[in-house]
Design a protein around this motif. Structure first.
Motif, PDB file in Angstrom:
ATOM      1  N   ILE A 113       0.833  -1.205   0.000  1.00 14.79           N
ATOM      2  CA  ILE A 113       0.000   0.000   0.000  1.00 14.79           C
ATOM      3  C   ILE A 113       0.869   1.256   0.000  1.00 14.79           C
ATOM      4  O   ILE A 113       0.541   2.256  -0.652  1.00 14.79           O
ATOM      5  N   MET A 114       1.995   1.215   0.700  1.00 16.98           N
ATOM      6  CA  MET A 114       2.896   2.365   0.670  1.00 16.98           C
ATOM      7  C   MET A 114       3.436   2.598  -0.742  1.00 16.98           C
ATOM      8  O   MET A 114       3.616   3.746  -1.173  1.00 16.98           O
ATOM      9  N   LYS A 115       3.677   1.527  -1.484  1.00 19.40           N
ATOM     10  CA  LYS A 115       4.104   1.671  -2.883  1.00 19.40           C
ATOM     11  C   LYS A 115       2.988   2.304  -3.711  1.00 19.40           C
ATOM     12  O   LYS A 115       3.258   3.130  -4.604  1.00 19.40           O
ATOM     13  N   ALA A 116       1.740   1.934  -3.400  1.00 17.64           N
ATOM     14  CA  ALA A 116       0.603   2.526  -4.104  1.00 17.64           C
ATOM     15  C   ALA A 116       0.498   4.019  -3.795  1.00 17.64           C
ATOM     16  O   ALA A 116       0.218   4.832  -4.690  1.00 17.64           O
ATOM     17  N   PHE A 117       0.715   4.391  -2.539  1.00 12.90           N
ATOM     18  CA  PHE A 117       0.686   5.805  -2.178  1.00 12.90           C
ATOM     19  C   PHE A 117       1.761   6.580  -2.951  1.00 12.90           C
ATOM     20  O   PHE A 117       1.503   7.671  -3.461  1.00 12.90           O
ATOM     21  N   ALA A 118       2.948   6.018  -3.026  1.00 14.42           N
ATOM     22  CA  ALA A 118       4.036   6.693  -3.743  1.00 14.42           C
ATOM     23  C   ALA A 118       3.671   6.898  -5.210  1.00 14.42           C
ATOM     24  O   ALA A 118       3.922   7.961  -5.788  1.00 14.42           O
ATOM     25  N   LEU A 119       3.066   5.880  -5.809  1.00 13.10           N
ATOM     26  CA  LEU A 119       2.660   5.980  -7.210  1.00 13.10           C
ATOM     27  C   LEU A 119       1.607   7.060  -7.390  1.00 13.10           C
ATOM     28  O   LEU A 119       1.691   7.888  -8.317  1.00 13.10           O
ATOM     29  N   ALA A 120       0.614   7.082  -6.520  1.00 17.60           N
ATOM     30  CA  ALA A 120      -0.468   8.066  -6.640  1.00 17.60           C
ATOM     31  C   ALA A 120       0.021   9.486  -6.400  1.00 17.60           C
ATOM     32  O   ALA A 120      -0.443  10.436  -7.044  1.00 17.60           O
ATOM     33  N   LEU A 121       0.966   9.635  -5.484  1.00 21.09           N
ATOM     34  CA  LEU A 121       1.459  10.959  -5.126  1.00 21.09           C
ATOM     35  C   LEU A 121       2.602  11.429  -6.027  1.00 21.09           C
ATOM     36  O   LEU A 121       3.072  12.566  -5.908  1.00 21.09           O
ATOM     37  N   ASP A 122       3.056  10.524  -6.908  1.00 23.50           N
ATOM     38  CA  ASP A 122       4.135  10.833  -7.840  1.00 23.50           C
ATOM     39  C   ASP A 122       5.404  11.266  -7.102  1.00 23.50           C
ATOM     40  O   ASP A 122       6.022  12.297  -7.415  1.00 23.50           O
ATOM     41  N   VAL A 123       5.773  10.457  -6.103  1.00 23.14           N
ATOM     42  CA  VAL A 123       7.017  10.673  -5.376  1.00 23.14           C
ATOM     43  C   VAL A 123       7.845   9.392  -5.480  1.00 23.14           C
ATOM     44  O   VAL A 123       7.300   8.307  -5.712  1.00 23.14           O
ATOM     45  N   PRO A 124       9.149   9.460  -5.315  1.00 20.37           N
ATOM     46  CA  PRO A 124       9.980   8.249  -5.399  1.00 20.37           C
ATOM     47  C   PRO A 124       9.540   7.202  -4.373  1.00 20.37           C
ATOM     48  O   PRO A 124       9.354   7.515  -3.195  1.00 20.37           O
ATOM     49  N   GLU A 125       9.367   5.987  -4.833  1.00 20.74           N
ATOM     50  CA  GLU A 125       8.941   4.890  -3.955  1.00 20.74           C
ATOM     51  C   GLU A 125       9.870   4.730  -2.761  1.00 20.74           C
ATOM     52  O   GLU A 125       9.440   4.396  -1.653  1.00 20.74           O
ATOM     53  N   GLU A 126      11.143   5.001  -2.954  1.00 15.77           N
ATOM     54  CA  GLU A 126      12.158   4.832  -1.921  1.00 15.77           C
ATOM     55  C   GLU A 126      11.884   5.692  -0.688  1.00 15.77           C
ATOM     56  O   GLU A 126      12.225   5.319   0.447  1.00 15.77           O
ATOM     57  N   ILE A 127      11.253   6.852  -0.881  1.00 18.31           N
ATOM     58  CA  ILE A 127      10.951   7.739   0.247  1.00 18.31           C
ATOM     59  C   ILE A 127      10.124   7.002   1.287  1.00 18.31           C
ATOM     60  O   ILE A 127      10.363   7.121   2.503  1.00 18.31           O
ATOM     61  N   PHE A 128       9.154   6.227   0.835  1.00 18.90           N
ATOM     62  CA  PHE A 128       8.318   5.468   1.749  1.00 18.90           C
ATOM     63  C   PHE A 128       8.942   4.114   2.096  1.00 18.90           C
ATOM     64  O   PHE A 128       9.047   3.742   3.261  1.00 18.90           O
ATOM     65  N   SER A 129       9.361   3.368   1.075  1.00 12.81           N
ATOM     66  CA  SER A 129       9.782   1.987   1.294  1.00 12.81           C
ATOM     67  C   SER A 129      10.995   1.885   2.210  1.00 12.81           C
ATOM     68  O   SER A 129      11.109   0.939   2.998  1.00 12.81           O
ATOM     69  N   SER A 130      11.902   2.857   2.149  1.00 11.96           N
ATOM     70  CA  SER A 130      13.113   2.807   2.977  1.00 11.96           C
ATOM     71  C   SER A 130      12.814   3.042   4.453  1.00 11.96           C
ATOM     72  O   SER A 130      13.670   2.784   5.307  1.00 11.96           O
ATOM     73  N   ARG A 131      11.623   3.528   4.749  1.00  2.01           N
ATOM     74  CA  ARG A 131      11.255   3.833   6.135  1.00  2.01           C
ATOM     75  C   ARG A 131      10.221   2.868   6.712  1.00  2.01           C
ATOM     76  O   ARG A 131       9.786   3.030   7.850  1.00  2.01           O
TER      77      ARG A 131
END
Length: 310
Positions: free
Chosen positions: A148-166
């Motif tokens: 779901i965090m990957k989905a949020f990153a996609l929807a918000l158009d931000v690098p997936e790493e910002i969420f996934s690394s945390r």
């Protein structure tokens, strides 16, 4: 207000195109912007596991003796095996009444004695299957939270790493909770949980069939609507941490429990939170606002929110 039902299966399907995944991600994005709650279907979890979680929890609360519950009660940090957070607790307050057992991700620690939050889980002796079922359930929800965090990153158009690394070592919390049946009479004790928002990222909630107990505050800030269980789905809501992360674009919605049935209600929230040492800072919104030090350290928020005794 209606709480949307979102089918997440297309996002989990490895054969889905990026456009198909984006379509699902945008539905999540809309729900988080407008409501802060949604039902999740197509999550890939066998409904039998839901039933086993609920039945094991109910068996514990209904049959465990006071001595068995006391054996695993939450203990204050500084005491042997105590960390203010793991184990059984009974909450009786003017505005709330329930009992619960909490389990959290285990990290390496210098203890015992343990730092607040960093102890070892205390598992009930009965039912014997509870631990293995709960650990299997946790594994599924951690993976779902990451997706779901990957989905949020996609929807918000931000690098997936910002969420996934945390969240790759999410400091999750699994709670088994029982709200007692509400007996009529002058000595009636309220069964429920006070109005609040969750402080983490994302909550997955599994409950039994009782309706009318979970109330969600509508966007107008006045009306309360029931978030009744829908078979086969998880009730999801975002927390304060995700609201901070998105600079307030996603809403952490107030909710409460007021259980009025004469039968016990079983509720199993799973709190998908950041890594223990994660630093959470806004990734969206006004650049000038982001420069004003709005970020937080997750472990500081967690330790500040955990209080003993309850």
């Amino acid at each position: 207000m209606q709480i949307p039902v979102i089918d997440f299966s297309a996002f989990l399907d490895i054969s889905s195109s990026i456009d198909t995944k984006l379509e699902t991600a945008k539905k999540l994005d809309k729900a988080c912007r407008e409501v802060g709650f949604f039902y999740l279907s197509g999550h890939g979890i066998d409904p039998t596991l839901f039933s086993e979680m609920l039945s094991n929890a109910k068996q514990f609360f209904a049959t465990a003796s006071r001595e068995e519950k006391d054996e695993i009660k939450v203990k204050p940090s500084g005491e042997k095996s105590g960390d203010d957070s793991r184990g059984y607790r009974l909450v009786t307050r003017a505005d709330a009444g329930y009992e619960a057992v909490d389990f959290l991700r285990e990290l390496e620690s210098e203890g015992p004695p343990y730092t607040k939050g960093l102890g070892r889980n205390q598992w009930p002796r009965t039912p014997a299957s509870l631990r293995s079922i709960a650990e299997e359930y946790t594994t599924h929800l951690v993976a779902l939270g990451v997706a779901i965090m990957k989905a949020f990153a996609l929807a918000l158009d931000v690098p997936e790493e910002i969420f996934s690394s945390r969240v790759d070592e999410s400091f999750w919390q699994l709670r088994l909770a029982a709200y007692p049946g509400c007996k009529k009479g002058p000595d009636q004790v309220k069964s429920g949980l006070y109005q609040h928002s969750d402080f983490g990222i994302l909550t997955f909630l599994l409950t039994d069939e009782h309706k009318g107990s979970l109330k969600v505050l509508a966007p107008n800030g006045e009306d309360w609507i029931s978030a009744d269980p829908i078979p086969g789905t998880l009730i999801c809501n975002i927390g304060d941490m995700l609201s901070i992360w998105t600079d307030g674009i996603y809403k952490s919605t107030q909710h409460k429990v007021l259980h009025v049935s004469q039968d016990m209600r079983i509720s199993i929230p799973f709190f998908f939170d950041p890594n223990w040492n994660a630093r959470i800072e806004p990734v969206l919104g006004n650049v000038e606002k982001k420069s004003k030090g709005k970020g937080v350290n997750y472990k500081d928020i967690f330790t500040g929110a955990i209080k003993y005794p309850y």
